[in-house]
Design a protein around this motif. Structure first.
Motif, PDB file in Angstrom:
ATOM      1  N   VAL A  53       0.860  -1.178   0.000  1.00 37.45           N
ATOM      2  CA  VAL A  53       0.000   0.000   0.000  1.00 37.45           C
ATOM      3  C   VAL A  53       0.900   1.232   0.000  1.00 37.45           C
ATOM      4  O   VAL A  53       2.107   1.133   0.234  1.00 37.45           O
ATOM      5  N   TRP A  54       0.315   2.376  -0.251  1.00 39.36           N
ATOM      6  CA  TRP A  54       1.056   3.643  -0.285  1.00 39.36           C
ATOM      7  C   TRP A  54       0.470   4.569   0.765  1.00 39.36           C
ATOM      8  O   TRP A  54      -0.704   4.935   0.698  1.00 39.36           O
ATOM      9  N   MET A  55       1.273   4.924   1.773  1.00 35.74           N
ATOM     10  CA  MET A  55       0.810   5.774   2.865  1.00 35.74           C
ATOM     11  C   MET A  55       1.258   7.217   2.630  1.00 35.74           C
ATOM     12  O   MET A  55       2.424   7.476   2.358  1.00 35.74           O
ATOM     13  N   HIS A  56       0.303   8.110   2.751  1.00 33.83           N
ATOM     14  CA  HIS A  56       0.553   9.540   2.596  1.00 33.83           C
ATOM     15  C   HIS A  56       0.897  10.078   3.986  1.00 33.83           C
ATOM     16  O   HIS A  56       0.010  10.406   4.769  1.00 33.83           O
ATOM     17  N   THR A  57       2.184  10.130   4.279  1.00 24.48           N
ATOM     18  CA  THR A  57       2.663  10.462   5.620  1.00 24.48           C
ATOM     19  C   THR A  57       3.025  11.940   5.750  1.00 24.48           C
ATOM     20  O   THR A  57       2.997  12.687   4.773  1.00 24.48           O
ATOM     21  N   HIS A  58       3.362  12.321   6.976  1.00 19.99           N
ATOM     22  CA  HIS A  58       3.759  13.688   7.301  1.00 19.99           C
ATOM     23  C   HIS A  58       5.119  13.656   8.003  1.00 19.99           C
ATOM     24  O   HIS A  58       5.490  12.643   8.589  1.00 19.99           O
ATOM     25  N   ASP A  59       5.828  14.786   7.958  1.00 19.33           N
ATOM     26  CA  ASP A  59       7.095  14.851   8.691  1.00 19.33           C
ATOM     27  C   ASP A  59       6.810  15.156  10.162  1.00 19.33           C
ATOM     28  O   ASP A  59       5.652  15.301  10.564  1.00 19.33           O
ATOM     29  N   ARG A  60       7.859  15.275  10.961  1.00 20.85           N
ATOM     30  CA  ARG A  60       7.691  15.482  12.409  1.00 20.85           C
ATOM     31  C   ARG A  60       7.043  16.806  12.769  1.00 20.85           C
ATOM     32  O   ARG A  60       6.566  16.985  13.881  1.00 20.85           O
ATOM     33  N   THR A  61       7.029  17.748  11.829  1.00 19.27           N
ATOM     34  CA  THR A  61       6.385  19.034  12.094  1.00 19.27           C
ATOM     35  C   THR A  61       4.921  19.044  11.640  1.00 19.27           C
ATOM     36  O   THR A  61       4.233  20.046  11.794  1.00 19.27           O
ATOM     37  N   GLY A  62       4.470  17.952  11.035  1.00 15.67           N
ATOM     38  CA  GLY A  62       3.089  17.860  10.571  1.00 15.67           C
ATOM     39  C   GLY A  62       2.892  18.230   9.119  1.00 15.67           C
ATOM     40  O   GLY A  62       1.780  18.182   8.606  1.00 15.67           O
TER      41      GLY A  62
END
Length: 106
Positions: A32-41
């Motif tokens: 699957v492909w997850m649309h993630t965020h960095d540590r700052t959001g």
């Protein structure tokens, strides 16, 4: 909310014997492909490829996810036996966006 995109229903299986018990095991994975965020959001510019372990039905067949957009189900997060927060991804479909209303001629 973490958006998850499924683009393929291909399932990869892995089986063998557990080192600790010697008992046979069989796991099914789906990419699957997850649309993630960095540590700052801040959203990352591209989705990240992840393999998730699939559940199986009573006959042992992998229950794969059809192509589409999903989010993580609340039951994906749990506290493990060591008291740590853990993740076992379970997906729920995202509802399609409502179509924009069309103007009517009077």
């Amino acid at each position: 909310m973490i958006k998850v995109s499924v683009t393929s229903t291909e399932v990869r299986t892995q089986s063998g014997n557990a080192k600790a018990t010697g008992k046979p095991y069989s796991l099914a994975f789906q990419t699957v492909w997850m649309h993630t965020h960095d540590r700052t959001g801040k959203p990352n510019p591209y989705p990240e490829k992840v393999e998730i372990i699939l559940e199986k039905n009573e006959q042992g067949a992998a229950l794969f996810y059809p192509a589409g957009d999903y989010t993580l189900a609340p039951e994906s997060l749990y506290v493990n036996r060591n008291g740590d927060l853990s993740l076992s991804p379970r997906l729920v479909p995202l509802k399609p966006a409502a179509a924009p209303a069309t103007a009517r001629a009077a």
